[in-house]
Design an enzyme around this catalytic site. Sequence first.
Site, PDB file in Angstrom:
ATOM      1  N   ASP A  49       0.866  -1.176   0.000  1.00 13.40           N
ATOM      2  CA  ASP A  49       0.000   0.000   0.000  1.00 13.40           C
ATOM      3  C   ASP A  49       0.905   1.230   0.000  1.00 13.40           C
ATOM      4  OD1 ASP A  49      -1.708   2.115   0.541  1.00 13.40           O
ATOM      5  OD2 ASP A  49      -2.876   1.028   2.033  1.00 13.40           O
ATOM      6  N   GLU A 142       1.105   2.755  13.089  1.00 14.62           N
ATOM      7  CA  GLU A 142       0.057   2.685  12.081  1.00 14.62           C
ATOM      8  C   GLU A 142      -1.064   1.896  12.738  1.00 14.62           C
ATOM      9  OE1 GLU A 142      -2.283   0.946  10.196  1.00 14.62           O
ATOM     10  OE2 GLU A 142      -0.963   0.039   8.699  1.00 14.62           O
ATOM     11  N   GLU A 151     -10.987  -3.033  14.926  1.00 16.06           N
ATOM     12  CA  GLU A 151      -9.763  -3.793  15.174  1.00 16.06           C
ATOM     13  C   GLU A 151      -8.524  -2.902  15.075  1.00 16.06           C
ATOM     14  OE1 GLU A 151      -9.879  -7.455  12.853  1.00 16.06           O
ATOM     15  OE2 GLU A 151     -10.684  -8.419  14.652  1.00 16.06           O
ATOM     16  N   HIS A 291      -5.326  -0.063   1.189  1.00 10.24           N
ATOM     17  CA  HIS A 291      -5.835  -1.378   1.598  1.00 10.24           C
ATOM     18  C   HIS A 291      -7.012  -1.267   2.564  1.00 10.24           C
ATOM     19  CE1 HIS A 291      -3.433  -0.701   5.241  1.00 10.24           C
ATOM     20  NE2 HIS A 291      -4.099  -1.688   5.791  1.00 10.24           N
TER      21      HIS A 291
END
Length: 351
Positions: A49, A142, A151, A291
């Site tokens: 990505d 990240e 999540e 993504h």
Amino acid sequence: MAAEGSNPEDPPRAPPSPSEAIVGLDKTSADYYFDSYSHFGASFDMLKDSVRTRTYQNAIYQNTRLIRNKIVLDVGAGTGILSLFCAKAGAKHVYAVECSQMADMAKEIVQANEYSDVITVIKGKVEEIELPVAHVDIIISEWMGYFLVFENMLNTVLYARDKWLISGGLVLPDKASLYLTAIEDADYKEQKMEFWNNVYGFDMSCIKKQSMMEPLVDSVGQHQIVTDSCVLKTMDVSKMIPGDASFKAPFELVAERDDYIHALVAYFDVSFTMCHKITGFSTGPRSRATHWKQTVLYLEDVLTICEGEALVGSITVQPNKNNPRFVEIALEYSLNGQRCQVSRVQHFKMG
């Protein structure tokens, strides 16, 4: 965070839920979440990505004055790519914390790139490990998940911030905003949702009702967008508390053309505002694909909306009580237009 799916018509492969995994007595749903990121496919999709990875790289390399001679904590380090960026930018030392088995690979990667004297990989959960230092100057992570908060690792970042970050220290990135817009999506909704009304002559519409409650992670074409966008929530990771990730926000979406609305779409932006030049990226349908794609919430109604009319309502987001990594969404919406009047409440579950 989750790996990108291989079929553009299906949602990406997300880390397995407890109901999908063979759950041992000594493992929790969190353990399976972390284990899912030890698979190389997840790392491949995230590293590939380029929007995500290049933005982090540019934020670090173009702001070496922020990194040079600083102690950095990388939360959820994965392969260690962010740690490597920081080391190359002149960090004094980087502590890369990774809970999954990928930590073993990260150690090898650090050694292979001759940064073992600068980067220390620590295998374990941030909430359970101890650092060799009392404080760090910078936390980089990240942490974002689908729908920004599904999540995600936000609470882990906030825990690390409160425990180790010096006063005046930096969290990179420091801002994230969640947005909402509305789309026309008749073909997909007909294909995936209406299918259950008549399955080889049998009524399986009860499954349709359940499938409507599951937000779809998919790429939305910008030609499908019917309304403007509005900000639902902006998070300042340097200042917020864990409870701030739960919220209720009003919205007003104004139609930019005469069309039909089949779904609402959520996406997020991330910003590094402490850099000399503010940088960041968007996961929106008008931006380069990531993504994370977008999160689609299908409406029970098909709304006929005219240009200038407004779809109004509110959205409530909160963690699931049994698994805080999962998300529950309550959507209230109404339209009082020339050709359509409707008011409804819908509930969605991610996870």
